[in-house]
Design a protein around this motif. Structure first.
Motif, mmCIF file in Angstrom:
data_model
loop_
_atom_site.group_PDB
_atom_site.id
_atom_site.type_symbol
_atom_site.label_atom_id
_atom_site.label_comp_id
_atom_site.label_asym_id
_atom_site.label_seq_id
_atom_site.Cartn_x
_atom_site.Cartn_y
_atom_site.Cartn_z
ATOM 1 N N MET A 1 0.836 -1.182 0.000
ATOM 2 C CA MET A 1 0.000 0.000 0.000
ATOM 3 C C MET A 1 0.882 1.247 0.000
ATOM 4 S SD MET A 1 -2.968 0.955 2.663
ATOM 5 C CE MET A 1 -3.039 2.611 3.224
ATOM 6 N N ILE A 2 0.590 2.165 -0.889
ATOM 7 C CA ILE A 2 1.349 3.399 -1.009
ATOM 8 C C ILE A 2 0.710 4.456 -0.103
ATOM 9 C CG2 ILE A 2 2.190 5.179 -2.590
ATOM 10 C CD1 ILE A 2 3.249 2.370 -3.231
ATOM 11 N N THR A 3 1.545 5.132 0.678
ATOM 12 C CA THR A 3 1.073 6.237 1.515
ATOM 13 C C THR A 3 1.725 7.523 1.015
ATOM 14 O OG1 THR A 3 2.827 5.861 3.150
ATOM 15 C CG2 THR A 3 0.695 4.799 3.548
ATOM 16 N N TYR A 4 1.034 8.632 1.230
ATOM 17 C CA TYR A 4 1.492 9.933 0.738
ATOM 18 C C TYR A 4 1.653 10.889 1.905
ATOM 19 C CZ TYR A 4 0.283 7.914 -3.708
ATOM 20 O OH TYR A 4 0.244 7.075 -4.802
ATOM 21 N N ALA B 1 5.715 9.795 -1.912
ATOM 22 C CA ALA B 1 4.974 8.532 -1.936
ATOM 23 C C ALA B 1 5.876 7.444 -1.372
ATOM 24 C CB ALA B 1 4.558 8.190 -3.363
ATOM 25 N N TRP B 2 5.334 6.669 -0.456
ATOM 26 C CA TRP B 2 6.112 5.659 0.251
ATOM 27 C C TRP B 2 5.449 4.302 0.142
ATOM 28 C CZ3 TRP B 2 10.694 7.025 2.649
ATOM 29 C CH2 TRP B 2 10.942 8.396 2.759
ATOM 30 N N ASP B 3 6.237 3.283 -0.143
ATOM 31 C CA ASP B 3 5.809 1.892 -0.097
ATOM 32 C C ASP B 3 6.516 1.291 1.111
ATOM 33 O OD1 ASP B 3 5.026 -0.712 -0.497
ATOM 34 O OD2 ASP B 3 5.799 -0.863 -2.542
ATOM 35 N N GLY B 4 5.860 1.355 2.255
ATOM 36 C CA GLY B 4 6.524 0.994 3.504
ATOM 37 C C GLY B 4 7.596 2.028 3.801
ATOM 38 N N ASP B 5 8.837 1.572 3.952
ATOM 39 C CA ASP B 5 9.962 2.471 4.225
ATOM 40 C C ASP B 5 10.680 2.938 2.961
ATOM 41 O OD1 ASP B 5 9.546 2.326 6.947
ATOM 42 O OD2 ASP B 5 10.933 0.645 7.227
#
Length: 101
Positions: free
Chosen positions: A1-4, A49-53
């Protein structure tokens, strides 16, 4: 899951790695860390945009928030291209400065 995340407090090593992992890195001063740090620090609107770390994308912009937003860099790590990350980064930039389209 990508977080912004909005803000330019991105670790420089992560940013340099992400730039190098996409085609934009060939056109930016990735071998000059001081200059890259200044580019990130002085942009007044940065969305990451982050995929985990793992940093997988960056939108670096300059905006007056009232009329115009200049998107200086839009990058997505090659391994994450084609998943809508770039589109989502643009949407987050637009949401941060909705009058400056």
């Amino acid at each position: 899951m990508i977080t912004y995340h909005t803000g330019n407090a991105i670790p420089l090593d992560a940013a340099l790695d992400c730039y190098r992992a996409c085609s934009l890195g060939a056109r930016r001063p990735v071998d000059d860390p001081d200059r890259m740090a200044a580019m990130l620090a002085n942009a007044n609107l940065v969305v990451s945009a982050w995929d985990g770390d793992l940093l997988v994308g960056v939108a670096r912009a300059l905006t007056d928030t009232a009329y115009v937003t200049y998107l200086a860099d839009l990058l997505v790590r090659e391994s994450h291209q084609g998943r809508g990350v770039g589109r989502s980064l643009i949407e987050h930039v637009r949401a941060a400065a909705p009058q400056a389209q």
